[in-house]
Design a protein around this motif. Structure first.
Motif, PDB file in Angstrom:
ATOM      1  N   ARG A 146       7.232  -6.104 -11.267  1.00 52.69           N
ATOM      2  CA  ARG A 146       6.902  -5.883 -12.675  1.00 52.69           C
ATOM      3  C   ARG A 146       8.169  -5.854 -13.539  1.00 52.69           C
ATOM      4  O   ARG A 146       8.256  -6.486 -14.578  1.00 52.69           O
ATOM      5  CB  ARG A 146       6.157  -4.549 -12.784  1.00 52.69           C
ATOM      6  CG  ARG A 146       5.481  -4.324 -14.098  1.00 52.69           C
ATOM      7  CD  ARG A 146       4.501  -3.162 -14.002  1.00 52.69           C
ATOM      8  NE  ARG A 146       5.138  -1.933 -13.552  1.00 52.69           N
ATOM      9  CZ  ARG A 146       4.573  -1.046 -12.730  1.00 52.69           C
ATOM     10  NH1 ARG A 146       3.358  -1.240 -12.254  1.00 52.69           N
ATOM     11  NH2 ARG A 146       5.213   0.044 -12.367  1.00 52.69           N
ATOM     12  N   GLU A 147       9.173  -5.140 -13.062  1.00 50.25           N
ATOM     13  CA  GLU A 147      10.393  -5.022 -13.867  1.00 50.25           C
ATOM     14  C   GLU A 147      11.151  -6.349 -13.927  1.00 50.25           C
ATOM     15  O   GLU A 147      11.785  -6.674 -14.929  1.00 50.25           O
ATOM     16  CB  GLU A 147      11.301  -3.907 -13.322  1.00 50.25           C
ATOM     17  CG  GLU A 147      12.406  -3.558 -14.298  1.00 50.25           C
ATOM     18  CD  GLU A 147      13.251  -2.362 -13.878  1.00 50.25           C
ATOM     19  OE1 GLU A 147      13.633  -2.277 -12.706  1.00 50.25           O
ATOM     20  OE2 GLU A 147      13.539  -1.522 -14.748  1.00 50.25           O
ATOM     21  N   THR A 148      11.069  -7.129 -12.850  1.00 54.62           N
ATOM     22  CA  THR A 148      11.749  -8.429 -12.857  1.00 54.62           C
ATOM     23  C   THR A 148      11.097  -9.367 -13.876  1.00 54.62           C
ATOM     24  O   THR A 148      11.783 -10.072 -14.628  1.00 54.62           O
ATOM     25  CB  THR A 148      11.734  -9.052 -11.447  1.00 54.62           C
ATOM     26  OG1 THR A 148      12.324  -8.121 -10.538  1.00 54.62           O
ATOM     27  CG2 THR A 148      12.537 -10.349 -11.412  1.00 54.62           C
ATOM     28  N   LYS A 208       3.006   0.740  -4.508  1.00 52.39           N
ATOM     29  CA  LYS A 208       2.002   1.098  -5.528  1.00 52.39           C
ATOM     30  C   LYS A 208       2.664   1.420  -6.854  1.00 52.39           C
ATOM     31  O   LYS A 208       2.068   1.243  -7.910  1.00 52.39           O
ATOM     32  CB  LYS A 208       1.176   2.292  -5.051  1.00 52.39           C
ATOM     33  CG  LYS A 208       0.119   1.872  -4.046  1.00 52.39           C
ATOM     34  CD  LYS A 208      -0.942   2.960  -3.958  1.00 52.39           C
ATOM     35  CE  LYS A 208      -1.999   2.624  -2.947  1.00 52.39           C
ATOM     36  NZ  LYS A 208      -2.235   3.760  -2.040  1.00 52.39           N
ATOM     37  N   ALA A 209       3.908   1.925  -6.788  1.00 53.59           N
ATOM     38  CA  ALA A 209       4.618   2.259  -8.028  1.00 53.59           C
ATOM     39  C   ALA A 209       5.307   1.036  -8.640  1.00 53.59           C
ATOM     40  O   ALA A 209       6.042   1.167  -9.616  1.00 53.59           O
ATOM     41  CB  ALA A 209       5.638   3.359  -7.736  1.00 53.59           C
ATOM     42  N   GLY A 210       5.114  -0.133  -8.036  1.00 55.13           N
ATOM     43  CA  GLY A 210       5.779  -1.336  -8.556  1.00 55.13           C
ATOM     44  C   GLY A 210       7.247  -1.392  -8.175  1.00 55.13           C
ATOM     45  O   GLY A 210       8.032  -2.088  -8.799  1.00 55.13           O
ATOM     46  N   GLN A 220       1.321 -13.500  -5.817  1.00 55.14           N
ATOM     47  CA  GLN A 220       1.623 -12.175  -6.368  1.00 55.14           C
ATOM     48  C   GLN A 220       3.126 -11.888  -6.346  1.00 55.14           C
ATOM     49  O   GLN A 220       3.590 -10.961  -6.995  1.00 55.14           O
ATOM     50  CB  GLN A 220       0.920 -11.077  -5.554  1.00 55.14           C
ATOM     51  CG  GLN A 220      -0.582 -11.053  -5.689  1.00 55.14           C
ATOM     52  CD  GLN A 220      -1.049 -10.923  -7.142  1.00 55.14           C
ATOM     53  OE1 GLN A 220      -0.437 -10.253  -7.957  1.00 55.14           O
ATOM     54  NE2 GLN A 220      -2.123 -11.614  -7.458  1.00 55.14           N
ATOM     55  N   TYR A 221       3.862 -12.656  -5.560  1.00 50.40           N
ATOM     56  CA  TYR A 221       5.306 -12.428  -5.423  1.00 50.40           C
ATOM     57  C   TYR A 221       6.114 -13.565  -6.063  1.00 50.40           C
ATOM     58  O   TYR A 221       7.269 -13.782  -5.722  1.00 50.40           O
ATOM     59  CB  TYR A 221       5.654 -12.203  -3.942  1.00 50.40           C
ATOM     60  CG  TYR A 221       5.130 -10.863  -3.464  1.00 50.40           C
ATOM     61  CD1 TYR A 221       5.960  -9.747  -3.401  1.00 50.40           C
ATOM     62  CD2 TYR A 221       3.776 -10.678  -3.171  1.00 50.40           C
ATOM     63  CE1 TYR A 221       5.468  -8.498  -3.024  1.00 50.40           C
ATOM     64  CE2 TYR A 221       3.267  -9.440  -2.794  1.00 50.40           C
ATOM     65  CZ  TYR A 221       4.121  -8.351  -2.723  1.00 50.40           C
ATOM     66  OH  TYR A 221       3.634  -7.117  -2.366  1.00 50.40           O
ATOM     67  N   VAL A 278       0.806  -1.231   0.000  1.00 47.16           N
ATOM     68  CA  VAL A 278       0.000   0.000   0.000  1.00 47.16           C
ATOM     69  C   VAL A 278       0.836   1.275   0.000  1.00 47.16           C
ATOM     70  O   VAL A 278       0.314   2.354  -0.251  1.00 47.16           O
ATOM     71  CB  VAL A 278      -0.992   0.043   1.202  1.00 47.16           C
ATOM     72  CG1 VAL A 278      -2.045  -1.055   1.051  1.00 47.16           C
ATOM     73  CG2 VAL A 278      -0.264  -0.078   2.531  1.00 47.16           C
ATOM     74  N   CYS A 279       2.123   1.199   0.285  1.00 46.51           N
ATOM     75  CA  CYS A 279       2.918   2.430   0.346  1.00 46.51           C
ATOM     76  C   CYS A 279       3.172   2.943  -1.078  1.00 46.51           C
ATOM     77  O   CYS A 279       2.887   2.268  -2.071  1.00 46.51           O
ATOM     78  CB  CYS A 279       4.242   2.191   1.079  1.00 46.51           C
ATOM     79  SG  CYS A 279       5.443   1.271   0.126  1.00 46.51           S
TER      80      CYS A 279
END
Ligand code: NAP
Ligand code: ZN
Ligand code: ZN
Length: 347
Positions: free
Chosen positions: A298-300, A101-103, A140-141, A96-97
Motif C-alpha cells: 500500500r505504501e509503495t 494484515k497491517a499492509g 496483488q503484488y 494472514v499474519c
C-alpha cells in the motif's frame, strides 16, 4: 512452463552471465510481465556476492522492475494486456499474519517470497529476479505504474524510492524539519528528492566532494564533505532525523551526535559487518537508532502516486545488460549518478 532468458551468477565470486530458466505458467490471478527496465540496487551486489550470507545460486538479481503486462490470468482483474506494471522486492507473502494484515508485508512473520534469492511458498522453488525478459507475479503484488512517468526512471522507485519514502513518512518529515541524508547513491538521491518535496531542509553527507553540485540540484540545502570529521562536529545536535544509506562500514556515532534531543537515525543501508554504537551517542539526548526495510504494497503504491503527482523520478544511467559487471564495480566505488538501470531490450 515459460522459457525465460536472464543473467545469473553461479556463485559469490562468479560473473553474471546469460542464463535460461523457466517461469511458471500464469495461474488464475497471475499476470505475465515483459520486463522493460530493471534497476541495479546495491542489495543486488551484496546478495550476488553473498555478503549477507545464505545466498541461493544460481541467482538472477533484480528487484526494481518495470514492464508491460502481456498476459492476464482468468481471475485477475487489476490489470489488462498492455498496462504498465511494476514489481519490487517481494512477489508474495503469507497474507494472514499481523504484519501482512497491517499492509506491512515486508515484515511478514511467516514467509515472504522475495523477488529473487528467495523461495516460493513451498520453501523449495527458487525465485528469479528482474535481470530477465519476463516475470510471473500474483496481481496483488504488482504495482500500477503511472504511465506519464518515463519507465527507466521509475524502476528505481520500486526499491530506492520506497526505502527512503517509508522512514521519512514514519518520522512525519515536513516543513521546519532538518533532515540529513548520509551517502549520495541510489537510495540517497531519492531520499534527498523526497525529503525536499516534503518540505524539509535537507543536508547531504558524502564522501565524494564532487557530488556537491548534484546534491543541490536534487534539492539539498547544504552539503557536507565527510572526509574531514571537523565538518561534522560543527553540526552537533542539529537534525530531527537522518537517513543513513551507506552500504559499507562507517562510524554511526558521528551521525548520531548530529541529532537533536529525541531525534532519530534510520538505518536503511545494510553493511554486511556489525557496527559499534557508543551508548552515550544515544542516551545523552534520548536519541533513537531505528531501521527500516523497503515498504509494504500500500505504501509503495502511495509513493508511486506521490512521485507521479510531483514528477519525481530517479536520475538514471541506462546500460545494456552486457555492462552489468562494470556497473557493479562503479556502484561499489560510489561512482553512480545515481542509479544504473538495465535496458532489457539488450538482453
Ligand atoms: P549505492 O548506490 O552504492 O549508494 C551508497 C552510497 O554510500 C555511495 O554512493 C556513497 O555515497 C556512500 N558510501 C559508499 N561507501 C562508503 C563508505 N565506505 N563510507 C561512507 N560512505 C560510503 O547503494 P544503494 O543502492 O543506495 O544502497 C545503499 C545500501 O542500502 C546498501 O547497503 C543496500 O543493500 C541497502 N538497501 C537497504 C534497503 C532497505 O530496505 N533497508 C533497500 C535497498 C537497499 P557518497 O559518494 O555520497 O559518499
Ligand atoms: Zn534494493
Ligand atoms: Zn505475513
Amino acid at each position: 512452463m515459460l522459457p525465460t532468458r536472464g543473467y545469473a551468477t553461479k556463485g559469490p565470486t562468479e560473473r553474471l552471465a546469460p542464463f535460461t530458466f523457466e517461469r511458471r505458467d500464469p495461474g488464475p490471478r497471475d499476470v505475465l510481465i515483459e520486463i522493460l527496465y530493471c534497476g541495479i540496487c546495491h542489495s543486488d551486489i551484496h546478495q550476488a556476492r553473498d555478503e549477507w550470507g545464505g545466498a541461493l545460486f544460481p541467482m538472477v538479481p533484480g528487484h526494481e522492475i518495470v514492464g508491460r503486462v502481456t498476459r492476464v490470468g482468468p481471475r485477475a482483474t487489476r490489470f489488462k494486456i498492455g498496462d504498465p506494471a511494476g514489481v519490487g522486492c517481494f512477489v508474495d507473502s503469507c497474507r494472514v499474519c499481523e504484519s501482512c494484515k497491517a499492509g506491512l508485508e515486508q515484515y511478514c512473520e511467516r514467509h515472504i517470497v522475495f523477488t529473487y534469492n528467495g523461495t516460493e511458498h513451498d520453501l523449495k522453488t527458487p525465485t528469479y529476479g528482474g535481470y530477465s525478459s519476463q516475470i510471473v507475479v500474483d496481481e496483488q503484488y504488482v504495482f500500477k505504474i503511472p504511465p506519464k512517468l518515463p519507465a527507466a526512471n521509475v524502476a528505481p522507485l520500486l526499491c530506492a524510492g520506497i526505502t527512503t519514502y517509508s522512514p521519512l513518512r514514519q518520522f512525519n518529515v515536513g516543513p521546519g524539519q532538518r533532515v540529513g541524508v548520509v551517502g549520495l547513491g541510489g537510495l540517497g538521491h531519492m531520499g534527498v528528492k523526497l525529503a525536499a518535496a516534503m518540505g524539509a531542509e535537507v543536508t547531504v553527507f558524502s564522501t565524494s566532494s564532487s557530488k556537491e553540485q548534484d546534491a543541490r540540484r536534487l534539492g539539498a540545502h547544504d552539503f557536507v564533505a565527510t572526509k574531514d570529521p571537523k565538518n561534522l562536529e560543527a553540526l552537533a545536535n542539529r537534525f530531527h532525523c537522518i537517513l543513513d544509506t551507506v552500504a559499507a562500514d562507517h562510524d554511526l556515532n558521528l551521525y548520531l551526535n548530529l541529532l537533536r534531543r529525541g531525534g532519530a537515525l534510520a538505518l536503511v543501508g545494510a553493511p554486511p559487518k556489525p557496527m559499534a554504537v557508543n551508548a552515550f551517542s544515544l542516551i545523552m539526548k534520548g536519541r533513537t537508532l531505528s531501521g527500516s526495510l523497503i515498504g509494504g504494497m500500500r505504501e509503495t503504491q502511495e509513493m508511486l502516486d506521490y512521485c507521479a503527482a510531483r514528477n519525481i523520478t530517479s536520475d538514471v544511467e541506462v546500460i545494456p545488460i552486457q555492462q552489468v559487471e562494470t556497473a557493479y564495480e562503479r556502484t561499489i566505488k560510489g561512482d553512480v549518478r545515481y542509479r544504473f538501470v538495465i535496458d532489457m531490450k539488450t538482453l
